[in-house]
Design an enzyme around this catalytic site. Sequence first.
Site, PDB file in Angstrom:
ATOM      1  N   GLY A  31       0.804  -1.229   0.000  1.00  0.00           N
ATOM      2  CA  GLY A  31       0.000   0.000   0.000  1.00  0.00           C
ATOM      3  C   GLY A  31       0.835   1.276   0.000  1.00  0.00           C
ATOM      4  O   GLY A  31       2.027   1.262  -0.286  1.00  0.00           O
ATOM      5  N   HIS A  37       3.575   1.728  -8.082  1.00  0.00           N
ATOM      6  CA  HIS A  37       2.457   0.791  -7.890  1.00  0.00           C
ATOM      7  C   HIS A  37       1.440   0.914  -9.021  1.00  0.00           C
ATOM      8  O   HIS A  37       0.947  -0.086  -9.554  1.00  0.00           O
ATOM      9  CB  HIS A  37       1.732   1.087  -6.573  1.00  0.00           C
ATOM     10  CG  HIS A  37       2.545   0.882  -5.341  1.00  0.00           C
ATOM     11  ND1 HIS A  37       2.987   1.919  -4.548  1.00  0.00           N
ATOM     12  CD2 HIS A  37       2.993  -0.260  -4.751  1.00  0.00           C
ATOM     13  CE1 HIS A  37       3.659   1.434  -3.524  1.00  0.00           C
ATOM     14  NE2 HIS A  37       3.691   0.122  -3.618  1.00  0.00           N
ATOM     15  N   GLY A 147       7.357  -5.324  -9.011  1.00  0.00           N
ATOM     16  CA  GLY A 147       8.292  -4.285  -9.431  1.00  0.00           C
ATOM     17  C   GLY A 147       9.724  -4.777  -9.304  1.00  0.00           C
ATOM     18  O   GLY A 147      10.072  -5.496  -8.370  1.00  0.00           O
ATOM     19  N   LYS A 149      12.348  -3.015  -8.698  1.00  0.00           N
ATOM     20  CA  LYS A 149      13.165  -2.377  -7.675  1.00  0.00           C
ATOM     21  C   LYS A 149      13.541  -3.415  -6.618  1.00  0.00           C
ATOM     22  O   LYS A 149      14.674  -3.468  -6.152  1.00  0.00           O
ATOM     23  CB  LYS A 149      12.442  -1.198  -7.025  1.00  0.00           C
ATOM     24  CG  LYS A 149      13.326  -0.526  -5.959  1.00  0.00           C
ATOM     25  CD  LYS A 149      12.752   0.774  -5.469  1.00  0.00           C
ATOM     26  CE  LYS A 149      11.589   0.559  -4.529  1.00  0.00           C
ATOM     27  NZ  LYS A 149      11.984  -0.047  -3.237  1.00  0.00           N
ATOM     28  N   MET A 184      11.051   5.171  -7.166  1.00  0.00           N
ATOM     29  CA  MET A 184       9.862   5.404  -6.339  1.00  0.00           C
ATOM     30  C   MET A 184       9.774   4.337  -5.265  1.00  0.00           C
ATOM     31  O   MET A 184      10.014   3.157  -5.504  1.00  0.00           O
ATOM     32  CB  MET A 184       8.618   5.393  -7.211  1.00  0.00           C
ATOM     33  CG  MET A 184       8.633   6.532  -8.197  1.00  0.00           C
ATOM     34  SD  MET A 184       7.003   7.222  -8.419  1.00  0.00           S
ATOM     35  CE  MET A 184       7.386   8.468  -9.662  1.00  0.00           C
ATOM     36  N   SER A 185       9.434   4.774  -4.054  1.00  0.00           N
ATOM     37  CA  SER A 185       9.321   3.868  -2.913  1.00  0.00           C
ATOM     38  C   SER A 185       8.441   4.529  -1.868  1.00  0.00           C
ATOM     39  O   SER A 185       8.530   5.735  -1.647  1.00  0.00           O
ATOM     40  CB  SER A 185      10.704   3.596  -2.325  1.00  0.00           C
ATOM     41  OG  SER A 185      10.577   3.016  -1.035  1.00  0.00           O
ATOM     42  N   SER A 186       7.610   3.728  -1.221  1.00  0.00           N
ATOM     43  CA  SER A 186       6.784   4.270  -0.137  1.00  0.00           C
ATOM     44  C   SER A 186       7.674   4.809   0.978  1.00  0.00           C
ATOM     45  O   SER A 186       7.279   5.695   1.727  1.00  0.00           O
ATOM     46  CB  SER A 186       5.863   3.185   0.421  1.00  0.00           C
ATOM     47  OG  SER A 186       5.097   2.631  -0.635  1.00  0.00           O
ATOM     48  N   ARG A 187       8.877   4.272   1.084  1.00  0.00           N
ATOM     49  CA  ARG A 187       9.775   4.710   2.160  1.00  0.00           C
ATOM     50  C   ARG A 187      10.400   6.078   1.879  1.00  0.00           C
ATOM     51  O   ARG A 187      11.018   6.665   2.768  1.00  0.00           O
ATOM     52  CB  ARG A 187      10.866   3.666   2.402  1.00  0.00           C
ATOM     53  CG  ARG A 187      10.335   2.412   3.090  1.00  0.00           C
ATOM     54  CD  ARG A 187      11.456   1.481   3.543  1.00  0.00           C
ATOM     55  NE  ARG A 187      10.972   0.425   4.417  1.00  0.00           N
ATOM     56  CZ  ARG A 187      10.708  -0.830   4.041  1.00  0.00           C
ATOM     57  NH1 ARG A 187      10.899  -1.190   2.788  1.00  0.00           N
ATOM     58  NH2 ARG A 187      10.272  -1.716   4.908  1.00  0.00           N
TER      59      ARG A 187
END
Lengths: 281, 281
Positions: A31, A37, A147, A149, A184-187
């Site tokens: 999420g 995503h 992904g 990554k 890109m990363s949620s972190r």
Amino acid sequence: MRLIKEVSQMKIWSENARKNGVRIALVPTMGYFHEGHLALMRKAKTLANKVVVSIFVNPIQFGPQEDLKEYPRDLERDASLAQEVGVDVVFAPNAKDMYPQVYQTYVEVTELSKPLCGAKRPGHFKGVATVCLKLFNIVKPHLAVFGLKDYQQFLVVKRMIADLNLDVEIVGHPIVREKDGLAMSSRNIYLSPEERKSAVCLYKALCLAKEKVKKGLKDTNILQKELEEFILSHPYTKVDYIEFRDPEHLIEVREITEPTLLALAVFIGKARLIDNMIIEP
Amino acid sequence: MRLIKEVSQMKIWSENARKNGVRIALVPTMGYFHEGHLALMRKAKTLANKVVVSIFVNPIQFGPQEDLKEYPRDLERDASLAQEVGVDVVFAPNAKDMYPQVYQTYVEVTELSKPLCGAKRPGHFKGVATVCLKLFNIVKPHLAVFGLKDYQQFLVVKRMIADLNLDVEIVGHPIVREKDGLAMSSRNIYLSPEERKSAVCLYKALCLAKEKVKKGLKDTNILQKELEEFILSHPYTKVDYIEFRDPEHLIEVREITEPTLLALAVFIGKARLIDNMIIEP
């Protein structure tokens, strides 16, 4: 779009879809969606009739000192983004439903889980493999999009699928980057504005390596040292690993004579970021 | 009856059967059939449209000092017995097809695999869980029938099915015994005529315990000692374990106040035999 929170409900949806000859794609996520995503979801849409996106911050893939609690969550926003992209089902189970109290079954992909993030995050890939297997059994997808990554994760899941004779096709999607190249990363949400500026050093290091190899520098030992120096010249950075591995079995590479995976993990402040590139000889 | 040796062929058969709405039962075995196996097959026939029996001496569930090489095999005889019972498919893969050279994925059911045979045979239940998961994915059964002589195995597989969200119903079949009470086992072939006489002591010990508990002896420590003495009074015997456990989670039982699993493992000469009984308080 349907939002399903119960494992049993998800199973019923999937059984019905399968009975009706529907081709199901799964995009497993934790999420807090970004463009990466959404790109996976768009890709999934081109490959199947129905797209299920799972949103589950999987506790068993986090180490005790890691960021399970802080990991960013926003189900409402995620569901609305997924709907915009045309996703059919968001599956957002809760941890108790996925791991009831008596839970005790774990899947391990031994060799591929050893190096890189596996060495730095003990138990991480066991948690990843286990949750992916559960999601495959619940959602029953014909294919799943991951992904690249998380390159090692992709290899681990691919190996698990082959070893356990699962009927899931795995599709890898190229890394989606910000304008300046940051993966890109949620972190990335953890980064302060100053740290955000430094964070581009991962991508720049990958490009630097690519260029140096092109110019004839093939010794990964030397490359590794130059990249480390380059990364550390940026503020707030701490190198977790810089490694050259073969892209299939993750065996260490000493000299770049074949396409080689360059994988990085770097702390930028408190955020641990990863990135990778296949370097041509 | 069809004999299928290739994993890919078995998958095709199962996919077609599923598409045609056929209910599939699987009886996973290591072959060298005795009446116990045949009873599982007959049971399976009453519960499904088509019965698949797998025959695979699974190398990864044997320890390095165990009897993998000596384990008895007779595919021709097995196939003919299965046919007589009305089995639809005998699936007899080879080890290289099940575990190719790059194979590296293992499933572990942690808590239930620890005591009893798990303590005496490290890695055994990891091998069992892994091969059962693979067989479920290849054969795609709606249900699977297991013999309750391997009681711990039954619990491990049942737990794995629940934990991994598999859609397989597991059915346990009561132990099938020789006239004198010896539990049927392919390993009984290892017994010399003299050892065969001693081997009945496992069953006799179970009956003795049942009787003593009925008469009021509830302390499992005392029972354990009396059973050990009883077993050792038979020639060629060596006790591997005698344990009282709760029948669901295999927690040790000190006093028999609920139905309790009494599980035995005894060497008779070189053969290691197991047996068990649920003892009522």
